[in-house]
Design a protein around this motif. Structure first.
Motif, short mmCIF file in Angstrom:
data_model
loop_
_atom_site.label_atom_id
_atom_site.label_comp_id
_atom_site.label_asym_id
_atom_site.label_seq_id
_atom_site.Cartn_x
_atom_site.Cartn_y
_atom_site.Cartn_z
N THR A 70 69.91 13.23 54.57
CA THR A 70 68.85 14.06 53.98
C THR A 70 68.50 13.63 52.55
OG1 THR A 70 70.46 15.69 53.20
CG2 THR A 70 69.51 16.05 55.38
N PHE A 71 69.33 12.80 51.93
CA PHE A 71 69.11 12.38 50.55
C PHE A 71 68.04 11.29 50.46
CE2 PHE A 71 70.33 9.73 46.83
CZ PHE A 71 70.20 10.68 45.82
N ASP A 72 68.22 10.20 51.25
CA ASP A 72 67.24 9.11 51.18
C ASP A 72 67.09 8.33 52.49
OD1 ASP A 72 69.54 7.59 51.26
OD2 ASP A 72 69.40 6.84 49.21
N GLN A 73 67.66 8.87 53.57
CA GLN A 73 67.52 8.28 54.92
C GLN A 73 68.05 6.86 55.02
OE1 GLN A 73 64.17 9.92 53.71
NE2 GLN A 73 65.70 11.52 54.03
N ASN A 74 68.98 6.48 54.16
CA ASN A 74 69.60 5.16 54.23
C ASN A 74 71.10 5.29 54.42
OD1 ASN A 74 67.72 2.71 53.68
ND2 ASN A 74 66.96 4.33 52.34
N GLY A 75 71.72 4.18 54.82
CA GLY A 75 73.12 4.20 55.16
C GLY A 75 74.04 4.50 53.99
N VAL A 76 75.24 4.98 54.35
CA VAL A 76 76.32 5.20 53.39
C VAL A 76 77.43 4.23 53.78
CG1 VAL A 76 77.78 6.90 52.24
CG2 VAL A 76 75.69 7.64 53.45
N SER A 125 74.35 -0.40 46.26
CA SER A 125 73.36 0.69 46.18
C SER A 125 73.51 1.68 47.32
CB SER A 125 71.94 0.11 46.19
OG SER A 125 71.71 -0.65 47.37
N PHE A 126 74.33 1.35 48.34
CA PHE A 126 74.55 2.23 49.47
C PHE A 126 75.85 3.03 49.35
CE2 PHE A 126 71.90 -0.13 52.95
CZ PHE A 126 70.78 -0.01 52.14
N LEU A 127 76.53 2.92 48.21
CA LEU A 127 77.78 3.66 48.02
C LEU A 127 77.55 5.17 47.94
CD1 LEU A 127 79.48 1.36 45.34
CD2 LEU A 127 80.27 1.69 47.70
N PHE A 128 78.58 5.94 48.25
CA PHE A 128 78.51 7.40 48.20
C PHE A 128 78.13 7.92 46.81
CE2 PHE A 128 80.26 11.56 47.36
CZ PHE A 128 80.06 12.28 48.52
N SER A 129 78.55 7.23 45.79
CA SER A 129 78.36 7.71 44.42
C SER A 129 76.90 7.95 44.06
CB SER A 129 78.98 6.74 43.41
OG SER A 129 78.51 5.43 43.62
N ARG A 130 75.96 7.34 44.80
CA ARG A 130 74.54 7.53 44.48
C ARG A 130 74.10 8.98 44.67
NH1 ARG A 130 73.94 5.39 49.85
NH2 ARG A 130 72.15 6.21 51.05
N PHE A 131 74.79 9.72 45.53
CA PHE A 131 74.41 11.12 45.75
C PHE A 131 74.69 11.96 44.51
CE2 PHE A 131 75.94 9.83 50.16
CZ PHE A 131 74.69 9.37 50.53
N TYR A 132 75.80 11.65 43.84
CA TYR A 132 76.14 12.36 42.60
C TYR A 132 75.26 11.89 41.45
CZ TYR A 132 78.80 13.57 38.40
OH TYR A 132 79.17 14.03 37.16
N GLY A 185 72.26 10.70 41.69
CA GLY A 185 70.85 10.94 41.94
C GLY A 185 70.02 9.68 42.08
N GLU A 186 70.63 8.59 42.54
CA GLU A 186 69.95 7.29 42.63
C GLU A 186 69.59 6.99 44.09
OE1 GLU A 186 72.60 4.54 40.75
OE2 GLU A 186 72.23 5.35 38.74
N LYS A 187 68.38 7.33 44.47
CA LYS A 187 67.94 7.14 45.84
C LYS A 187 67.62 5.67 46.13
CE LYS A 187 66.04 11.75 46.67
NZ LYS A 187 64.88 12.52 47.19
N VAL A 188 67.91 5.26 47.37
CA VAL A 188 67.45 3.97 47.87
C VAL A 188 66.07 4.21 48.46
CG1 VAL A 188 67.87 2.09 49.49
CG2 VAL A 188 69.80 3.23 48.36
N GLN A 189 65.04 3.65 47.86
CA GLN A 189 63.66 3.96 48.24
C GLN A 189 63.18 3.02 49.33
OE1 GLN A 189 62.11 6.56 47.29
NE2 GLN A 189 63.13 7.25 45.42
N GLU A 190 63.49 3.35 50.56
CA GLU A 190 63.04 2.58 51.72
C GLU A 190 61.78 3.20 52.29
OE1 GLU A 190 62.07 0.21 54.21
OE2 GLU A 190 64.05 -0.41 53.49
N HIS A 191 60.69 2.41 52.36
CA HIS A 191 59.41 2.94 52.83
C HIS A 191 59.28 2.90 54.36
CE1 HIS A 191 57.97 3.20 48.76
NE2 HIS A 191 58.19 1.91 48.54
#
Length: 486
Positions: free
Chosen positions: A415-421, A468-475, A477-483
């Protein structure tokens, strides 16, 4: 400072050196001790053979170096690469726990099996480029001695993405990224599109991108069975059961910025045996969370997200069940054998299925339309109201289609950015993720499995940098912007 610590991992070193379970000694040592115990008992008891009072063959082992929660293609890929990259051979005992041994609810086998390079994020393109090479040369990786060659029925018909005037500039930028990473993708004007695919109505289409090679679709079930067969030949163990608990130890530390955090390490996994009230504790050194749509629940069992809101400890794994429908229809006058995997600007998609003028397709609902994920029932009105009108507008021949069957499957929806963790949790130090791909996990599984194995064994990504796909991005707030999420 905290951000740097998160990216590097708090208190984590190269993990390949520490795969023995926490009471000391390796799994191989433990096997030797069990063998000696059996011999001693045999010498005391009458009779001549080791004959246990109860059959325990259905139970998981008491110890494993790595426990993988989830036996779909992502979990099996991690298992494969752990055994492929281990040194020396046989050094790591890997256990895969899968609660649905029929795979009747598994995302893997309920998907449409597409694979594409047409993403907007370089890492996603790189993941797919390796995965397609893996699939095209499948028997170089998954062949088993004395077994027949694996055929995943790969169809290299490409992907055709259509863009409206509004989306044309984004598509052009995406194709630049894809070409820079080595993907062969062409841009097509509406006129070029009509010339190549005369069955398409180009109304509302300003631009199209077409994968000229290394794209198409394959049979997910064949890949699943091929991976399972291979990893079993490599010594991977399987258990039909459900992980219900993690036993862990904790250590309170303070970061350089002064924030107090609680580091945890899982030492034991409790596995509830299939169709039984029994559970078996399994000591382990590493846990891989590859539970797909249920991975958020598995993370909660490890205490992930159970902390004050806004803190690292209180950051949840934002992966949940999302139900998606797939429809199979027949259309005698429909597009022919050259039909690619077509994605309309609306998100509606279709591809050919077999040689008999059959087609698979569907589209993702809006947030307001999200169906109840509590079951796998199909909403046929969704096809009539949302899918068919777009299909008939884009391909006039589909006006006369007849739906023959349909099914529903699950996305492991991030739900955060629709990319893998991918990779380790920053606080539960020995839990690693391979989840949250929101519909493109199957096609990227070969590369993701390799990346997770590299992180476990080497302590860092080696072939594709997925930081950029690490769990830490959720904390952070760094979304992977995949269009190009479909």
């Amino acid at each position: 400072m905290l951000r740097r610590a998160l990216l590097l991992g708090l208190g984590r070193g190269p993990l390949g050196r520490g795969l023995g379970t926490h009471r000391g000694g390796s799994t191989l040592d433990w096997d030797g001790k069990v063998s000696e115990i059996k011999k001693k008992i045999q010498s005391i008891l009458p009779g001549g053979t080791w004959d246990p009072l109860y059959d325990t063959s259905y139970l998981p082992p008491e110890r494993a170096d790595v426990v993988i929660v989830g036996g779909g293609v992502l979990g099996l890929s991690v298992a494969y690469w752990l055994k492929k990259l281990e040194k020396p051979r046989g050094a790591i005992r890997v256990l895969v726990v899968e609660r649905d041994h029929t795979y009747s609810r598994a995302s893997t086998v309920l998907s449409v099996g597409g694979i594409r390079q047409q993403f907007s994020v370089p890492e996603n393109v790189q993941l797919s480029l390796f995965s397609i090479d893996f699939l095209r040369n499948i028997n170089e990786y998954l062949a088993v001695v004395d077994d027949p060659p694996l055929d995943i029925q790969f169809n290299p018909s490409g992907y055709l993405l259509l863009a409206s005037e509004k989306g044309a500039a984004i598509m052009e930028n995406n194709v630049k990224v894809q070409r820079q990473e080595g993907a062969k993708v062409s841009l097509m004007s509406p006129e070029q599109l009509r010339n190549k695919f005369p069955w398409i109505n180009t109304e509302g289409v300003a631009l199209a991108s077409y994968g000229m090679e290394q794209e198409g679709w394959f049979d997910p079930w064949s890949l699943l069975q091929g991976l399972r067969r291979k990893v079993q030949s490599m010594g991977v163990l399987f258990c039909h059961g459900e992980v219900t608990r993690f036993v862990s130890s904790s250590n309170h530390v303070e970061t350089a910025s002064g924030e107090k955090v609680n580091l945890k390490r899982i030492h034991e996994v409790h596995v509830k045996i299939d169709q039984s009230l029994e559970y078996q504790p399994v000591e382990c050194a590493i846990v891989i969370n590859a539970a797909g749509a249920w991975s958020g629940q598995v993370a909660e069992l490890a205490g992930i997200g159970k902390g004050p809101p806004g803190t690292l400890q209180g950051t949840k794994l934002p992966v949940e069940l999302r139900k998606r429908y797939v429809y199979l229809w027949h259309c005698p006058q429909g597009p022919g054998l050259e039909t690619p995997f077509v994605i309309d600007p609306s998100g509606t998609y279709f591809r050919r299925e077999g040689l008999g003028q059959n087609y698979l397709g569907g589209c993702s609902p809006t947030e307001e339309e999200e169906p109840d994920p509590g079951n796998l029932e199909v909403d046929h009105d969704f096809f009539q109201d949302r899918v068919w009108p777009t299909l008939a507008q884009r391909v006039p021949a589909f006006e006369s289609l007849k739906v023959r069957s349909a099914w529903a499957g699950y996305y492991d929806y991030n739900t955060f950015d629709q990319n893998g963790v991918v990779g380790p949790h920053p606080l539960v130090l020995n839990m690693y993720f391979a989840t949250g791909f929101s519909g493109h996990g199957l096609q990227q599984a070969p590369a993701v499995g390799r990346a997770v194995a590299e992180m476990v064994l080497e302590g860092h990504f080696k072939t594709i940098n997925l930081s950029s796909f690490l769990f830490s991005r959720f904390y952070l707030g760094e979304k992977v912007q995949e269009h190009n999420i479909i």
